[in-house]
Enzyme design. Sequence first.
Site, PDB file in Angstrom:
ATOM      1  N   ASP A 310       0.834  -1.252  -0.088  1.00 19.34           N
ATOM      2  CA  ASP A 310       0.087  -0.167  -0.029  1.00 19.34           C
ATOM      3  C   ASP A 310       0.896   1.275  -0.042  1.00 19.34           C
ATOM      4  OD1 ASP A 310       0.717  -0.620   2.733  1.00 19.34           O
ATOM      5  OD2 ASP A 310      -0.483   1.098   3.410  1.00 19.34           O
ATOM      6  N   GLU A 311       0.354   2.310  -0.548  1.00 20.44           N
ATOM      7  CA  GLU A 311       0.726   3.697  -0.381  1.00 20.44           C
ATOM      8  C   GLU A 311       2.300   3.580  -0.718  1.00 20.44           C
ATOM      9  OE1 GLU A 311      -2.054   5.568   3.154  1.00 20.44           O
ATOM     10  OE2 GLU A 311      -0.105   4.773   3.646  1.00 20.44           O
TER      11      GLU A 311
END
Length: 546
Positions: A310-311
């Site tokens: 993620d991210e």
Amino acid sequence: MQTTPQSPALLPRPQHLTTGDGELVLDAGTRVAAPDELSDVLALLQAALRPATGLPLREGGDDAAIRLALDADLGPEAYTLSTGPDGAVVRGGDRAGVFYGCQALLQLLPPTVHRRAAVTGERWALPAVEVRDAPRFGWRGVMLDVARHFMPKHDVLRFIDLMAMHRLNTLHWHLTEDQGWRIEIRKYPRLTEVGAWRRETQVGASEESPSDGRPHGGYYTQDDVREVVAYAAARGITVVPEIETPGHVQAALAAYPELGVTGEQLDVFTRWGIDPNVLNMEESTVDFFTDVLDEVMELFPSTFIGIGGDECPRDQWRTDPRTQERMRELGVEREADLQTWFMRRLDDHLTARGRRSFGWDEILEGELAPTATVASWRGMAGAVTAARRGHDVVACPDDLVYLDYRQSEMPNEPIPVATPLTVEDVYTSFEPVPPQLSPEEARHVLGGQANIWTEHADSPRTVDYLVFPRLCAVAEVLWADGERDLDDFQRRLDAHLERLDAVGVEYRRDSGPLPWQERPGVVGRPMSHEERAAHIAELVESISTP
């Protein structure tokens, strides 16, 4: 199940409960019994009952008043509980089912049974009931972030006890981040020698928030991890570890700078937010993390191993000549595909060893291995996409089960983050199976979990405040099937809070935070629902842009 104000306040709500006449009074002569294969469950039940009751509850034979048994006709984690003047019997489809039946039995007794010293003047009586129960979902989880703020092992074990009390069965243990690496890896000792410690911590949620100037850190030795895994398993809980990649890795880069794109020496990150520093995509970096995963797999028997995803900002990859050369070597045209390549290499390594990768819904931006499982956090769009592609899903939408989100619009909520999320919101609105899925697609929804990020939870007391009683609602949503009755849930929750009081859980009161639970002067990041939707859309665009 229809309940009445006189029904026992079981939480989560069982599928079927009827009350009868009479009761079973526990006294100094009460004996307990179980077959050898359930001796450890019996020991846990005795350990739960003895401190407050002061009763010996010795093992007996034919004269045992409380009996545990396996029943092949019951499904996994299912149980029945029958109590009356002649005795109590807990039957389970497996060991976990018997354990859950014991948890229900404890809830038939006064809440003071959860205290750890003898309680005087209490009458220990089990009312006559017939309970038949089984969970709706096989994944009933909590993600606990111990990387932003380290939680000592004692408190992790306590948190596992609280999970077991609510019949939750999966601890997603978020062990690595920009701000700290929390698991000992013997091949790479600097991960904890350097990566487990930061010099200070941001206090507050704005970019202008100051730092406290106080060092913070800690990690779990491999012996600690084995203890946590075994302790959880005894209580029906699987621990799913997460090693974050290829972003959220500055603690690893501080320990081994050669893993980074720039190769420069970095400190363990002391700020919150998305850090621009990410892994390089060299073969040596893949080897480093497959080595890490090998030690992780030795410690965790879980089928699922978290690898993050993620991210992950891609700016460094775009501007770095070596990364662009690497993309040409691999035949990759987009930076997003470079991340997919890296995640697939880790996935292949896990798959070859009989495990399954578990990652955040950003991994859907590329082609996944068939066995990859997706945690849908940016709303439920990821759950729909993953299920329709044939991937298993764990539902954890941020707006409904991120328990670090603020709990009201009250101005004294401590470090208020994002949109308000109440117990009622969780109970009435969290539905792990998206309605637009077909029955076949819906079978890919393994269940759901609450996520507890700890940027602003710097102690177990603060975790208590953020988690409870909202986690009680999550637990019931994941366990109980059928229509939801908010009034009935609230009745049972009111009684259940007395149990949490006895355990010592410092939950948020319905009236708001107590004075010592406030954080006056520390800036948060509150959002309206419209602002949150725009923020998620911006995040999706920033991560997805080639």
